[in-house]
Scaffold this motif. Structure first.
Motif, PDB file in Angstrom:
ATOM      1  N   VAL A 278       1.478   9.998   0.574  1.00 57.52           N
ATOM      2  CA  VAL A 278       0.678   9.229   1.548  1.00 57.52           C
ATOM      3  C   VAL A 278       1.031   9.658   2.958  1.00 57.52           C
ATOM      4  O   VAL A 278       0.162   9.794   3.831  1.00 57.52           O
ATOM      5  CB  VAL A 278       0.908   7.713   1.337  1.00 57.52           C
ATOM      6  CG1 VAL A 278       0.375   6.923   2.511  1.00 57.52           C
ATOM      7  CG2 VAL A 278       0.261   7.259   0.037  1.00 57.52           C
ATOM      8  N   ALA A 279       2.340   9.906   3.164  1.00 57.28           N
ATOM      9  CA  ALA A 279       2.751  10.366   4.494  1.00 57.28           C
ATOM     10  C   ALA A 279       2.072  11.690   4.825  1.00 57.28           C
ATOM     11  O   ALA A 279       1.612  11.904   5.949  1.00 57.28           O
ATOM     12  CB  ALA A 279       4.266  10.508   4.545  1.00 57.28           C
ATOM     13  N   LYS A 280       2.005  12.573   3.841  1.00 56.05           N
ATOM     14  CA  LYS A 280       1.388  13.863   4.081  1.00 56.05           C
ATOM     15  C   LYS A 280      -0.119  13.749   4.348  1.00 56.05           C
ATOM     16  O   LYS A 280      -0.697  14.538   5.063  1.00 56.05           O
ATOM     17  CB  LYS A 280       1.614  14.797   2.894  1.00 56.05           C
ATOM     18  CG  LYS A 280       3.030  15.273   2.749  1.00 56.05           C
ATOM     19  CD  LYS A 280       3.139  16.319   1.690  1.00 56.05           C
ATOM     20  CE  LYS A 280       2.737  17.680   2.185  1.00 56.05           C
ATOM     21  NZ  LYS A 280       3.563  18.105   3.326  1.00 56.05           N
ATOM     22  N   LEU A 281      -0.713  12.749   3.682  1.00 55.36           N
ATOM     23  CA  LEU A 281      -2.156  12.609   3.850  1.00 55.36           C
ATOM     24  C   LEU A 281      -2.507  12.155   5.257  1.00 55.36           C
ATOM     25  O   LEU A 281      -3.629  12.306   5.716  1.00 55.36           O
ATOM     26  CB  LEU A 281      -2.721  11.606   2.840  1.00 55.36           C
ATOM     27  CG  LEU A 281      -2.840  12.135   1.411  1.00 55.36           C
ATOM     28  CD1 LEU A 281      -3.176  10.997   0.445  1.00 55.36           C
ATOM     29  CD2 LEU A 281      -3.921  13.202   1.329  1.00 55.36           C
ATOM     30  N   GLY A 282      -1.539  11.590   5.934  1.00 53.02           N
ATOM     31  CA  GLY A 282      -1.773  11.267   7.321  1.00 53.02           C
ATOM     32  C   GLY A 282      -2.148   9.812   7.534  1.00 53.02           C
ATOM     33  O   GLY A 282      -2.545   9.105   6.588  1.00 53.02           O
ATOM     34  N   PRO A 283      -2.019   9.336   8.746  1.00 58.48           N
ATOM     35  CA  PRO A 283      -2.264   7.922   9.052  1.00 58.48           C
ATOM     36  C   PRO A 283      -3.716   7.510   8.869  1.00 58.48           C
ATOM     37  O   PRO A 283      -4.000   6.332   8.662  1.00 58.48           O
ATOM     38  CB  PRO A 283      -1.856   7.797  10.532  1.00 58.48           C
ATOM     39  CG  PRO A 283      -1.897   9.180  11.068  1.00 58.48           C
ATOM     40  CD  PRO A 283      -1.617  10.117   9.936  1.00 58.48           C
ATOM     41  N   ALA A 284      -4.627   8.455   8.898  1.00 62.37           N
ATOM     42  CA  ALA A 284      -6.032   8.083   8.748  1.00 62.37           C
ATOM     43  C   ALA A 284      -6.369   7.668   7.324  1.00 62.37           C
ATOM     44  O   ALA A 284      -7.403   7.060   7.059  1.00 62.37           O
ATOM     45  CB  ALA A 284      -6.914   9.269   9.159  1.00 62.37           C
ATOM     46  N   THR A 285      -5.487   7.997   6.376  1.00 60.92           N
ATOM     47  CA  THR A 285      -5.775   7.676   4.976  1.00 60.92           C
ATOM     48  C   THR A 285      -5.749   6.170   4.748  1.00 60.92           C
ATOM     49  O   THR A 285      -4.838   5.474   5.191  1.00 60.92           O
ATOM     50  CB  THR A 285      -4.714   8.322   4.083  1.00 60.92           C
ATOM     51  OG1 THR A 285      -4.441   9.612   4.557  1.00 60.92           O
ATOM     52  CG2 THR A 285      -5.184   8.367   2.645  1.00 60.92           C
ATOM     53  N   ASP A 286      -6.726   5.716   4.028  1.00 61.63           N
ATOM     54  CA  ASP A 286      -6.806   4.282   3.759  1.00 61.63           C
ATOM     55  C   ASP A 286      -6.103   3.975   2.450  1.00 61.63           C
ATOM     56  O   ASP A 286      -6.735   3.835   1.399  1.00 61.63           O
ATOM     57  CB  ASP A 286      -8.298   3.894   3.698  1.00 61.63           C
ATOM     58  CG  ASP A 286      -8.468   2.396   3.521  1.00 61.63           C
ATOM     59  OD1 ASP A 286      -9.572   1.984   3.109  1.00 61.63           O
ATOM     60  OD2 ASP A 286      -7.487   1.656   3.768  1.00 61.63           O
ATOM     61  N   ALA A 287      -4.779   3.924   2.514  1.00 67.46           N
ATOM     62  CA  ALA A 287      -4.017   3.684   1.286  1.00 67.46           C
ATOM     63  C   ALA A 287      -3.359   2.326   1.335  1.00 67.46           C
ATOM     64  O   ALA A 287      -2.782   1.950   2.352  1.00 67.46           O
ATOM     65  CB  ALA A 287      -2.968   4.779   1.112  1.00 67.46           C
ATOM     66  N   GLY A 288      -3.425   1.604   0.243  1.00 69.08           N
ATOM     67  CA  GLY A 288      -2.789   0.297   0.170  1.00 69.08           C
ATOM     68  C   GLY A 288      -1.307   0.438  -0.133  1.00 69.08           C
ATOM     69  O   GLY A 288      -0.777   1.537  -0.188  1.00 69.08           O
ATOM     70  N   PRO A 289      -0.653  -0.698  -0.350  1.00 66.10           N
ATOM     71  CA  PRO A 289       0.777  -0.654  -0.663  1.00 66.10           C
ATOM     72  C   PRO A 289       0.994  -0.292  -2.142  1.00 66.10           C
ATOM     73  O   PRO A 289       0.043  -0.323  -2.929  1.00 66.10           O
ATOM     74  CB  PRO A 289       1.227  -2.096  -0.397  1.00 66.10           C
ATOM     75  CG  PRO A 289       0.013  -2.913  -0.703  1.00 66.10           C
ATOM     76  CD  PRO A 289      -1.176  -2.076  -0.334  1.00 66.10           C
ATOM     77  N   CYS A 290       2.231  -0.001  -2.458  1.00 72.24           N
ATOM     78  CA  CYS A 290       2.570   0.284  -3.855  1.00 72.24           C
ATOM     79  C   CYS A 290       2.507  -1.004  -4.652  1.00 72.24           C
ATOM     80  O   CYS A 290       3.097  -2.008  -4.270  1.00 72.24           O
ATOM     81  CB  CYS A 290       3.971   0.882  -3.936  1.00 72.24           C
ATOM     82  SG  CYS A 290       4.570   1.017  -5.637  1.00 72.24           S
ATOM     83  N   ARG A 291       1.785  -0.986  -5.747  1.00 68.04           N
ATOM     84  CA  ARG A 291       1.642  -2.203  -6.538  1.00 68.04           C
ATOM     85  C   ARG A 291       2.157  -2.058  -7.967  1.00 68.04           C
ATOM     86  O   ARG A 291       1.925  -2.928  -8.811  1.00 68.04           O
ATOM     87  CB  ARG A 291       0.165  -2.618  -6.585  1.00 68.04           C
ATOM     88  CG  ARG A 291      -0.398  -2.932  -5.207  1.00 68.04           C
ATOM     89  CD  ARG A 291      -1.732  -3.632  -5.295  1.00 68.04           C
ATOM     90  NE  ARG A 291      -2.792  -2.767  -5.766  1.00 68.04           N
ATOM     91  CZ  ARG A 291      -3.900  -3.201  -6.365  1.00 68.04           C
ATOM     92  NH1 ARG A 291      -4.067  -4.485  -6.595  1.00 68.04           N
ATOM     93  NH2 ARG A 291      -4.828  -2.355  -6.746  1.00 68.04           N
ATOM     94  N   THR A 292       2.836  -0.953  -8.229  1.00 65.88           N
ATOM     95  CA  THR A 292       3.186  -0.713  -9.631  1.00 65.88           C
ATOM     96  C   THR A 292       4.202  -1.701 -10.175  1.00 65.88           C
ATOM     97  O   THR A 292       4.306  -1.883 -11.377  1.00 65.88           O
ATOM     98  CB  THR A 292       3.743   0.708  -9.810  1.00 65.88           C
ATOM     99  OG1 THR A 292       4.834   0.906  -8.900  1.00 65.88           O
ATOM    100  CG2 THR A 292       2.667   1.744  -9.548  1.00 65.88           C
ATOM    101  N   ALA A 293       4.974  -2.330  -9.281  1.00 72.26           N
ATOM    102  CA  ALA A 293       5.974  -3.274  -9.774  1.00 72.26           C
ATOM    103  C   ALA A 293       5.346  -4.592 -10.199  1.00 72.26           C
ATOM    104  O   ALA A 293       5.977  -5.386 -10.890  1.00 72.26           O
ATOM    105  CB  ALA A 293       7.027  -3.521  -8.705  1.00 72.26           C
TER     106      ALA A 293
END
Lengths: 588, 461, 480
Positions: free
Chosen positions: A409-424
């Motif tokens: 996600v860091a590599k994809l850059g700040p413009a990426t619309d990624a949510g938080p990790c939910r696997t837990a």
């Protein structure tokens, strides 16, 4: 397994949700290479964060390292004194996995035999301390046993110990765990493929400005991985998958993938084998001090008993790992000290696999770190768009995936619309709720199928069992028992083919334990092949090739230790396969 | 925990504290300790190749009855692979009659039928520990009827009532006077309940005719003690001629077969201990029975139940004999010199009870003894060793299957033209007599000792 | 009165008191010829010996490896080169013919007609669509030989109907049909598929073949089933009907007859020939294989052979009725110990025929110390390692895993393992001496051929069994 088949006529060759046309036009956010527990977890994590993910696995989910481990979600007992934080983390992770797929998990009590009467109290204190940590992994409290009591629980132990303490480890069906993780990724939008091999990485040269420039121009350029060229190993179709970031989660094949980009990395893979003995011979697992002082264990696992494992440096081809009779002898000699009748037991299969441990020089195999690393190749090697996750072990796969996903996600850059990790927090398919005994009995009654078959089906499918039965029994023949040892209904086989990417008999084996019983496929492989053929519209020659490959795979794990019952079973299996009229045979 | 649940829990095996705690901690995982015998059994079960020979001889599979019984191979090779899942098979394994025909054709010496017993025992324990009824209701009632000594009371009160609703047939069984009034049960024969059990009829020692012979105690068995007392009397008569004294100890209890075969091992052991005590007190050299099932349990299963070689239960097992084995091997049998039939000749046919022929290896002896009786001609039926379907209480709680299994046996008997059917098990006797009567082919079904007694009596005449 | 001893149990016949019988107290049974092993080789040996007027006792556990097969026999016209040495060569073509004729005769007497002859090479299809080769097969299987299928040869007409029998789950008719078409055995338009349930078993999901077979033996069930099959065949215009092998166990002639009658009736209105009905092969365990061995065992009993269940544990040690204390190589065995239902007894005989088979049936065992012969501990031989001169070498302590190839489909040396025998079928030790003068070997316990890979297992069993039975009778008959 490089088996090419012609495109089958009719039927659905490709699993549901995929288009046979390929995805050349699409730009994925992430392409994950490797469908073992690590790669699948990475794909799941990123898909749950809302990214557009593609996951490709060369063989089948769990056909690599993941499938060769001994199937436990350990709680880090061995680090309790040296690194309690690690123990805490592993217990928590075990708990998370168990919550995500409670149906796949079963309790394995271990008996720790304590020789020295003076040390019993100290050990008990240790286990009491561990009981505190275990709570996060739903561990049951330890029980202290006198030698007589321990012998009552496990009569075949060799007497002479002072006391025994029990401890609880959760066992799990690793193949299904792996498949469910991949399935969850797909259900959250990922494109998931098995039997899809990466034949080359797509690497583009670019100058600092980001414009593609040919290598011949001589500019010192950034190279960038923009995806991979993949080939369906069953149909031969080739296509390109483009992604902004590619994750290399190839396990022991990590170096091979990196080599495709011209990078030279090494791991220090170690080979481990374990024996699979038919049926549960003991009520509890036992930890054994092996002939060289290492710790091995013998444990009941579903309807088998496992004895393992070994740990030796491996310098060969990861595709050619095979067990050695010497290793089998090592395990038997060592476990004989605790269980004198171990040699009478029927070794159904010898499983061999590689741990993709990180490279370390000058350290004993046993002591090589089980830690993991996430390599950003842009920083390390000037190769953008590629991240590798290496090392690690199954218990912390989710954490490995989380760290890797964070890096991506860091590599994809700040413009990426990624949510938080939910696997837990989210369950895996079938793990939405626990199916109890009464509900299971009700399912057996409602669908009129034998209770033993339903219990195993619920163990594999959890809350989705009813759907499996509904759909599988909607058509005629769903109640047929394809495998008698397990047992497995045709309804479940159909489900695996239609919804779980089962395209070969090997895939079926991993989904529903086909052929993993004492008969090693004698009764069931032909039937399963027929169902596979009918479901996928395959021709008999294709299925025949698959059958032979499947039987060859079974043979590989058996021919290394061929005594007693196994040789007798083999005579029957070979006869049924090859022989003349009396035992069946091929037309030559 | 409700009172009922506690009651069920109390029926499970008593365990040492640490083991009980272990079981409690892992109860929902269904983990139970395996006995050494069970451990060895699992190793033996591993030899199964799945060849299916056992399926071809299983009488339950051969019976035309719509039941979901998967056959012995499924139990041995599949259902017994994982202890936590044994309880899923509890209904399925209930269909086995324990005839042991499967073991006779297994090329790998797999003790298939023992897998059934193991699954039943573990199911019983698991369900009991969970506070649930460990057996199906009817089965539980039957087991308790035999094991809790209530048969005596039932017989005392029932004998009189029985005479009202039932009449004695010419072949010695009891038939309902008004069958239709009893519905589906009306067509079934019952054994004649005795107002006075055998043990009460022979309270003291019976002097024998051979002063140099052994001292023999009679194990009557529930059916011969409370119903077929004629057989019991004949047994004593025959034993008298080959011993210096015969005793019929009053305190003897059920051999434990109904409990044992249903998986209720604690009850079976309790009964075994009681019997061991009672028969040890007699000081007898041999404990002889005329019931094949009791004989098999005494000689074959008491050693399994015994906790150690020094256990008195093991000592009882060593002294126990079926009467055919006793007469053929332990004493010099003096055959009668007259024919049991007043006409001077008698054609009989022999049914081999499963627990006599396969359980105790006594088929040849039976034939030698029977054909040694003057004027008696044995006409063998087709497949004399095939199970009749009676199987103790099986005929009661799996009646339809038991009837279906029995059908070829009745046909085979009819084809011999024999006037009398000779068999060494009262449970087989009842079930076969019922079958013959219902087919209109009624004829006496008798134990060898009854023929021998009739012959000894005819000697005097 | 020696004859009376063996005529113990006849089918519905009178029986006099037998001489000596197995007892619970370990007394000895004496006989002339004792056959160890109840498979094809053992039963043929017993029958051959009984026909030669010897008194025979046969001790067996299971029904041999053939009972685990398909019910069709692989019987070449010429036997492979077994490890039989001595002046006369390996059993010659006359022996093959004679043994085959005897087998056909014996099974014929039990209502099981075997078709064709040694070396016939019939191609028969199994329920999964594979074609298998056999030489002698019961008529209900042989009728399905693919060279007689509709469409075989040029311009063949007709239609083949594949009937799936519910709830016998292993056979999926549609798959089999596709396989047949893909193999070029029949054209697509000449095939059809039907599903017919077995009355009374509708509630079941999956039923073993044996249970279906028995259900069809009930006259009413068989009639209803036959009528349904006939109806479907009529509708499909079938000239041949392929069914899975579930048409009866011990009363299969009746089941087949019911089908025949139903089809004749269904065709009676329009005339024309009713279709041929045949059973497909199935891999082990199969009903036709059980039929075959059970029929042969019935025949043996009818011929006066006493068949006893039990496991021969070894030569009888200790003082025994024959007056010997234990057994040493080179001396006659005289008597063996048998274990039946946990009790032991002794079987003394003038001649023993060891027909215990290879690994499946327990004649040979593979331990970690190598291969051993299970009853007498006789020397076991294996093919020589690659590069050595052909022949045989003592198995020694080589484990089985050293005697197999990596490739599953290869011909593995371990399955050629077995005893070496002289021209009179007496087992030889590693030095070439006769190990026991009163023991003969028959069947796949003799090494030199891999019974399934060489397509010769049934032939070897029948021919060597026949010869062993005759030899044992000639030598073992009292007063011989």
């Amino acid at each position: 397994m490089d088996t090419t088949r012609p495109r089958p006529e009719g039927g659905t060759a490709a699993p549901e949700g995929l288009s046979a046309q390929g995805y050349a036009a699409e730009q994925f956010d992430v392409l994950v290479i490797g469908g073992g527990i690590t790669g699948a977890s990475v794909a799941r994590d990123l898909a749950l964060r809302g990214l557009r993910v593609a996951l490709v696995e060369r063989d089948d989910f769990g056909s690599g390292t993941t499938g060769t481990c001994m199937g436990m979600l350990h709680g880090g007992l061995q680090y309790l004194l040296s690194d309690p934080e690690l123990t805490r983390v592993e217990c928590a992770e075990s708990g998370i996995m168990q919550r995500a797929a409670p149906h796949l998990v079963f309790a394995i009590p271990f008996l720790y035999l304590i020789e020295d009467p003076g040390k019993v109290d100290a050990y008990e204190a240790f286990f009491s301390y561990y009981d505190e940590f275990q709570k996060t992994k739903y561990g049951r409290p330890h029980v202290r046993l006198t030698p007589e009591e321990a012998l009552e629980i496990e009569p075949s132990l060799r007497p002479g110990f002072a006391a025994a303490l029990t401890n609880d480890e959760p066992g799990v069906d690793v193949f299904r765990l792996n498949v469910l993780v991949a399935l969850d990724a797909a259900e959250h939008g990922a494109v998931v493929r098995n039997h899809t091999e990466v034949v080359g990485l797509l690497v583009e040269e670019s100058s600092g400005s980001g414009q593609p420039v040919s290598a011949a121009s001589g500019t010192s350029a950034h190279r960038r991985v923009v995806g991979a060229r993949v080939r369906d190993t069953l149909t031969g179709d080739v296509e390109e998958l483009r992604a902004k970031v590619t994750v290399n989660a190839g396990g022991p094949w990590v170096p091979r993938v990196l080599a495709m980009a011209g990078l030279r990395y090494r791991l220090r893979p170690t080979k481990g084998i374990h024996l699979i003995l038919d049926r549960r011979l003991t009520s509890a697992g036992v930890t054994i001090s092996a002939i060289d002082g290492r710790s091995i264990c013998l444990l009941p696992h579903e309807n088998t008993t496992l004895v393992g494992c070994t740990d030796d440096d491996y310098f060969g081809d990861p595709d050619e790992v095979r067990p050695d009779p010497q290793e089998v002898e090592y395990l038997l000699t060592s476990s004989e000290t605790v269980l004198p009748r171990i040699r009478e037991a029927r070794v159904v299969r010898v499983m061999a696999g590689l741990r993709p441990t990180l490279y370390q020089y000058g350290v004993y195999e046993d002591k090589v770190t089980r830690d993991f690393e996430v390599w950003d190749h842009e920083a390390r090697d000037g190769l953008a768009g590629l991240v590798t996750v290496a090392g690690g072990k199954m218990t912390i796969a989710r954490i490995m995936a989380e760290k890797t996903a964070d890096a991506v996600v860091a590599k994809l850059g700040p413009a990426t619309d990624a949510g938080p990790c939910r696997t837990a927090d989210l369950p895996l398919p079938g793990g939405e709720r626990v199916v109890g005994a009464e509900e299971t009995e009700e399912l057996a009654r409602r669908f009129r199928v034998p209770l033993p078959a339903v219990v195993r089906l619920v163990h594999r499918h959890g809350a989705r069992a009813a759907r499996v039965l509904e759909e599988g029994l909607a058509e005629r023949g769903g109640r047929r028992q394809v495998c008698a040892c397990e047992p497995v209904l045709e309804a479940e086989v159909r489900w695996a083919v239609r919804h779980e990417w089962a395209r070969t008999l090997g895939d079926l084996r991993r989904r529903v334990r086909l052929g993993m019983g004492p008969c090693q496929g004698l009764g069931c492989s032909e039937q399963a092949a027929a169902v596979l053929g009918l479901e996928l519209g395959l021709g008999p020659e294709q299925v025949a090739a698959d059958l032979e490959a499947f039987r060859q795979e079974r043979w590989k794990g058996q021919r290394v230790w061929l005594t007693g019952e196994q040789l007798r079973q083999q005579e029957l299996n070979q006869g049924a396969w090859l022989g003349g009229g009396a035992l069946g045979g091929w037309r030559r | 925990m409700t009172q009922a649940a506690e009651r069920w829990q109390a029926r499970a095996l008593r365990r040492p504290a640490g083991v009980a705690r272990f079981i409690e901690v892992y109860r929902d995982a269904g983990l139970l300790p395996l006995t050494p015998a069970e451990s060895r059994l699992l190793a033996d079960l591993e030899r199964c190749l799945g060849c299916g020979n056992c399926l071809a001889v299983c009488p339950v599979l051969a019976a035309l009855s719509p039941i979901p019984y998967p056959g012995p191979r499924a139990v041995g090779a599949g259902l017994s692979r994982s202890l936590p899942e044994y309880r899923t098979a509890s209904e399925l394994v209930g269909y086995c009659t324990t005839c042991m025909a499967c073991e006779e054709v297994c090329p790998a010496d797999v003790p298939v039928f023992r897998a059934v017993l193991m699954v039943r025992a573990k199911c019983f324990e698991q369900l009991a520990l969970e506070g649930r009824e460990p057996l199906p209701r009817l089965k539980l009632l039957l087991v308790d009827l035999f094991s809790q000594g209530r048969l005596g009371q039932l017989a005392r009160w029932g004998a009189a009532l029985q005479k009202l609703a039932y009449r004695r047939t010419s072949t010695g069984e009891m038939q309902a006077r008004l069958p239709l009034a009893l519905g589906a049960l009306g067509s079934r024969l019952l054994p004649p309940l005795a107002a006075r059990p055998l043990t009460a009829e022979f309270p003291g020692a019976v002097p024998g005719l051979d002063p140099g012979g052994p001292r023999v105690a009679v194990f009557a068995g529930c059916l011969d003690n409370y119903a077929y007392t004629d057989t019991g009397r004949a047994l004593i008569e025959v034993l008298r001629r080959h011993s210096r004294e015969v005793v019929v100890p009053a305190g003897q209890v059920c051999c434990g077969a109904p409990a044992y075969y249903a998986g209720d091992l604690p009850t079976a052991y309790r009964l075994a201990v009681e019997n061991a005590r009672v028969f040890a007190e007699t000081g007898a050299d041999f404990v002889v029975t005329a019931c094949a099932s009791c004989g098999d349990v005494l000689t074959g299963e008491y050693p399994v139940l015994a906790r150690s070689p020094a256990d008195p239960v093991a000592s009882l097992a060593a002294r126990a004999r079926d009467v055919h084995a006793f007469l053929a091997g332990d004493v010099s049998f003096r055959p009668p010199r007259a024919c049991p039939d007043p006409g001077g000749s008698l054609r009989v046919t022999l049914h081999d009870p499963c627990h006599l022929a396969r359980g105790q290896g006594l088929a040849g002896e039976v034939r030698r003894l029977v054909s040694g009786l003057p004027g008696v001609e044995v006409e063998e039926m087709r497949d004399p060793g095939a199970c009749c379907g009676g199987a103790g209480s099986y005929a009661l709680d799996h009646h339809d299957v038991a009837v279906a299994i029995r059908r070829p046996k009745i046909e085979a008997i009819a084809a011999t033209g024999a006037r009398v059917v000779v068999t060494g098990c009262p449970s087989c006797r009842l079930h076969i007599a019922d079958g013959l009567a219902n087919a209109g082919l009624a004829r006496p079904v008798r134990h060898f000792v009854e023929l021998a007694q009739a012959a000894y009596d005819a000697e005097r005449a | 009165m020696t004859g009376a001893g063996t005529k113990g149990t006849t089918l519905g016949g009178r029986v006099a008191a037998p001489a000596v019988l197995p007892t619970a107290r370990g007394r000895a049974v004496r006989t002339e010829v004792a056959v160890i092993g109840g498979g094809l080789a053992g039963l043929v040996a017993a029958l051959a010996a009984a026909e030669a007027r010897a008194e025979v006792v046969l001790v067996r556990r299971g029904l041999g490896t053939t009972a685990m097969g398909s019910g069709a026999l692989d019987f070449p016209a010429e036997l492979p080169a077994l490890w039989i040495s001595g002046p006369s060569p390996c059993p010659g073509p006359e022996s093959v013919v004679e043994a085959a004729e005897a087998l056909v005769r014996w099974l014929g007497a039990e209502g099981l007609r075997l078709e064709d002859r040694p070396g016939a090479g019939l191609s028969l299809m199994d329920i999964f669509g594979h074609v298998r080769r056999a030489d002698l097969a019961p008529a209900s299987l042989a009728a399905g030989r693919v060279d007689r299928w509709p469409g075989a040869g040029e311009g063949g007409g007709g239609r083949l109907l594949f009937v799936e029998v519910e709830p016998y789950g292993a056979f999926r008719a549609e798959w089999c049909r596709r396989a047949a078409v893909a193999a070029g055995l029949v054209r697509d338009e000449q095939t059809a598929v039907a599903v017919v349930p077995v009355p009374g078993l509708e509630e079941e999901g999956d039923v073993p073949a044996v249970r279906v077979a028995r259900a069809l033996e009930d006259p009413d069930t068989g009639r209803v089933f036959a009528a349904a099959v006939a109806g479907r065949a009529r509708r499909a215009g079938a000239t041949a009907v392929a069914l899975p092998p579930v048409l009866g166990l011990d009363r299969s002639p009746q089941v087949l007859l019911a089908l025949e009658l139903a089809l004749t009736e269904a065709w009676s209105t329009d005339g024309g020939r009713p279709p041929v009905v045949f059973e497909l092969l199935s891999p082990p365990p199969s009903v036709p294989a059980q039929r075959l061995l059970r029929a042969l065992e019935r025949r043996a009993r009818a011929a006066g052979v006493r068949v006893e269940p039990g496991r021969v544990t070894g030569p009888a040690g200790g003082p025994d009725p024959v007056g010997r204390t234990g057994w040493a190589r080179g001396l006659p065995v005289g008597a063996v110990t048998v274990e039946t239902h946990g009790r032991t007894w002794t079987l003394a005989a003038r001649r023993f025929v060891l027909a215990t088979g290879k690994f499946v049936s327990g004649g040979l065992e593979a331990g970690e110390r190598g291969l051993r012969e299970a009853v007498f501990g006789l020397d076991v031989f294996v093919p020589p390692p690659p590069g050595w001169p052909p022949g045989r070498v003592p198995a020694g302590s080589r484990p089985a895993r050293d005697l197999v190839w990596d490739r599953f489909t290869a011909r593995h040396p371990v399955f050629e393992a077995g005893l070496a025998v002289d021209g009179r079928l007496r087992p030889l030790d590693a030095e070439g001496r006769v190990a026991a003068p009163d023991v003969l070997a028959a069947g796949s316990v003799i090494g030199g051929a891999s019974h399934f890979a060489d397509g010769s297992g049934s032939g070897v069993a029948a021919v060597t069994g026949f010869l062993a039975g005759r030899l044992a009778a000639a030598e073992g008959r009292r007063g011989a």
